[in-house]
Design a protein around this motif. Structure first.
Motif, PDB file in Angstrom:
ATOM      1  N   GLU A  86       0.869  -1.059  -0.008  1.00  0.00           N
ATOM      2  CA  GLU A  86       0.007  -0.111  -0.003  1.00  0.00           C
ATOM      3  C   GLU A  86       0.901   1.151  -0.048  1.00  0.00           C
ATOM      4  O   GLU A  86       1.771   1.488   0.834  1.00  0.00           O
ATOM      5  N   THR A  87       0.499   2.135  -0.840  1.00  0.00           N
ATOM      6  CA  THR A  87       1.578   3.322  -1.023  1.00  0.00           C
ATOM      7  C   THR A  87       0.362   4.517  -0.704  1.00  0.00           C
ATOM      8  O   THR A  87      -0.753   4.358  -0.946  1.00  0.00           O
ATOM      9  N   VAL A  88       1.077   5.711  -0.626  1.00  0.00           N
ATOM     10  CA  VAL A  88       0.006   6.925  -0.313  1.00  0.00           C
ATOM     11  C   VAL A  88      -0.737   7.206  -1.250  1.00  0.00           C
ATOM     12  O   VAL A  88      -2.250   7.531  -1.050  1.00  0.00           O
ATOM     13  N   GLU A  89      -0.532   6.638  -2.643  1.00  0.00           N
ATOM     14  CA  GLU A  89      -1.569   6.734  -3.884  1.00  0.00           C
ATOM     15  C   GLU A  89      -2.996   6.108  -3.500  1.00  0.00           C
ATOM     16  O   GLU A  89      -4.070   6.187  -3.804  1.00  0.00           O
ATOM     17  N   GLY A  90      -2.726   4.595  -2.503  1.00  0.00           N
ATOM     18  CA  GLY A  90      -3.809   3.883  -2.309  1.00  0.00           C
ATOM     19  C   GLY A  90      -4.672   4.328  -1.236  1.00  0.00           C
ATOM     20  O   GLY A  90      -5.699   3.526  -0.997  1.00  0.00           O
ATOM     21  N   LEU A  91      -4.419   5.356  -0.368  1.00  0.00           N
ATOM     22  CA  LEU A  91      -5.109   5.740   0.408  1.00  0.00           C
ATOM     23  C   LEU A  91      -6.453   6.462   0.098  1.00  0.00           C
ATOM     24  O   LEU A  91      -7.377   6.514   0.637  1.00  0.00           O
ATOM     25  N   ALA A  92      -6.251   7.498  -0.863  1.00  0.00           N
ATOM     26  CA  ALA A  92      -7.534   8.286  -1.453  1.00  0.00           C
ATOM     27  C   ALA A  92      -8.368   7.309  -1.862  1.00  0.00           C
ATOM     28  O   ALA A  92      -8.263   6.128  -2.572  1.00  0.00           O
ATOM     29  N   ASP A  93      -9.803   7.770  -1.648  1.00  0.00           N
ATOM     30  CA  ASP A  93     -11.011   6.927  -1.934  1.00  0.00           C
ATOM     31  C   ASP A  93     -11.690   7.728  -3.244  1.00  0.00           C
ATOM     32  O   ASP A  93     -12.344   8.499  -2.899  1.00  0.00           O
ATOM     33  N   ASP A  94     -11.610   7.324  -4.575  1.00  0.00           N
ATOM     34  CA  ASP A  94     -12.283   8.069  -5.592  1.00  0.00           C
ATOM     35  C   ASP A  94     -11.954   9.525  -5.615  1.00  0.00           C
ATOM     36  O   ASP A  94     -13.014  10.183  -5.609  1.00  0.00           O
ATOM     37  N   GLY A  95     -10.906   9.799  -5.392  1.00  0.00           N
ATOM     38  CA  GLY A  95     -10.516  11.296  -5.396  1.00  0.00           C
ATOM     39  C   GLY A  95     -10.545  12.072  -4.126  1.00  0.00           C
ATOM     40  O   GLY A  95     -10.039  13.036  -3.914  1.00  0.00           O
ATOM     41  N   ALA A  96     -11.370  11.218  -3.113  1.00  0.00           N
ATOM     42  CA  ALA A  96     -11.446  11.916  -1.591  1.00  0.00           C
ATOM     43  C   ALA A  96     -10.079  11.543  -0.733  1.00  0.00           C
ATOM     44  O   ALA A  96      -9.744  10.427  -0.731  1.00  0.00           O
ATOM     45  N   LEU A  97      -9.440  12.380  -0.179  1.00  0.00           N
ATOM     46  CA  LEU A  97      -8.356  12.243   0.743  1.00  0.00           C
ATOM     47  C   LEU A  97      -8.918  11.494   1.782  1.00  0.00           C
ATOM     48  O   LEU A  97      -9.863  11.534   2.382  1.00  0.00           O
ATOM     49  N   HIS A  98      -7.833  10.558   2.174  1.00  0.00           N
ATOM     50  CA  HIS A  98      -8.039   9.902   3.432  1.00  0.00           C
ATOM     51  C   HIS A  98      -7.796  10.548   4.650  1.00  0.00           C
ATOM     52  O   HIS A  98      -7.195  11.727   4.726  1.00  0.00           O
ATOM     53  N   PRO A  99      -8.591  10.557   5.784  1.00  0.00           N
ATOM     54  CA  PRO A  99      -8.508  11.295   6.813  1.00  0.00           C
ATOM     55  C   PRO A  99      -6.995  11.623   7.418  1.00  0.00           C
ATOM     56  O   PRO A  99      -6.825  12.669   7.804  1.00  0.00           O
ATOM     57  N   ILE A 100      -6.193  10.756   7.206  1.00  0.00           N
ATOM     58  CA  ILE A 100      -4.800  11.144   7.748  1.00  0.00           C
ATOM     59  C   ILE A 100      -4.306  12.180   6.539  1.00  0.00           C
ATOM     60  O   ILE A 100      -3.644  13.163   7.064  1.00  0.00           O
ATOM     61  N   GLN A 101      -4.482  11.952   5.399  1.00  0.00           N
ATOM     62  CA  GLN A 101      -4.146  12.924   4.282  1.00  0.00           C
ATOM     63  C   GLN A 101      -4.805  14.314   4.476  1.00  0.00           C
ATOM     64  O   GLN A 101      -4.011  15.252   4.404  1.00  0.00           O
ATOM     65  N   GLU A 102      -5.888  14.283   4.784  1.00  0.00           N
ATOM     66  CA  GLU A 102      -6.846  15.530   5.193  1.00  0.00           C
ATOM     67  C   GLU A 102      -6.013  16.306   6.312  1.00  0.00           C
ATOM     68  O   GLU A 102      -5.712  17.545   6.413  1.00  0.00           O
TER      69      GLU A 102
END
Length: 183
Positions: A86-102
């Motif tokens: 799993e890379t950072v690109e895999g965290l976003a869900d359909d363009g919505a940032l993951h809560p960690i990224q947010e």
């Protein structure tokens, strides 16, 4: 290159690997000496995997392998055979940032951004194991990552904010749309 070969092209042995990268099943031929970071960046185009020190010190290349943070610059691609990466690109869900990224964005924990993807992935491992870390837990959990911009307080704030968001299920989309029903 064999003694009879005058082409100047050296062919190195390869091995086939099969793994899951951000939920996508992938098979590829790689040289045994090929680093996972290079495979992810060059063969898969996942540029969120940063290569900083190439000695495992800075943590910019951190990815999750079967849920555990690994330094992809110190891991050979053949070692990832049969694993889930799993890379950072895999965290976003359909363009919505993951809560960690947010949370990293909102707490200004990005600084120059070079180390951010490694910190985000180390934070994911930390919060998967400990959903409510204190500052000492964060210090220990992120000890293998270095921010040269010295933005550590903002990173700690981002981890706390991400922990709260993951606990409550709050997302940016929730905040964006909050109050729309009242209008």
């Amino acid at each position: 290159m064999s003694a009879d070969d005058t082409s100047g092209v050296i062919e190195y042995p390869t091995e086939e690997i099969s793994l899951s990268i951000n939920g996508e099943e992938v098979s590829a031929e790689v040289e045994p000496r090929h680093k996972l970071s290079d495979f992810l960046r060059d063969a898969r185009g996942l540029r969120g995997v940063r290569v900083g020190c190439e000695h495992g010190v800075c943590g910019a290349c951190t990815v999750l392998m079967d849920g555990r943070a690994v330094k992809s610059c110190l891991t050979y691609a053949v070692q990832a055979d049969g694993t889930e990466i799993e890379t950072v690109e895999g965290l976003a869900d359909d363009g919505a940032l993951h809560p960690i990224q947010e949370s990293f964005h909102e707490e200004h924990a990005l600084q120059c951004g070079f180390c951010t993807s490694g910190f985000v992935m180390a934070t994911k491992e930390l919060l998967d194991e400990n959903p409510d870390p204190d500052d000492d837990d964060i210090e220990t959990g992120l000890a293998d990552n270095v921010c040269r911009c010295t933005g550590y307080q903002n990173i700690y704030d981002a981890v706390h904010r991400a922990a709260d968001r993951l606990e409550t299920g709050e997302t940016d989309a929730d905040e964006t749309h909050a109050g729309e029903d009242d209008a």
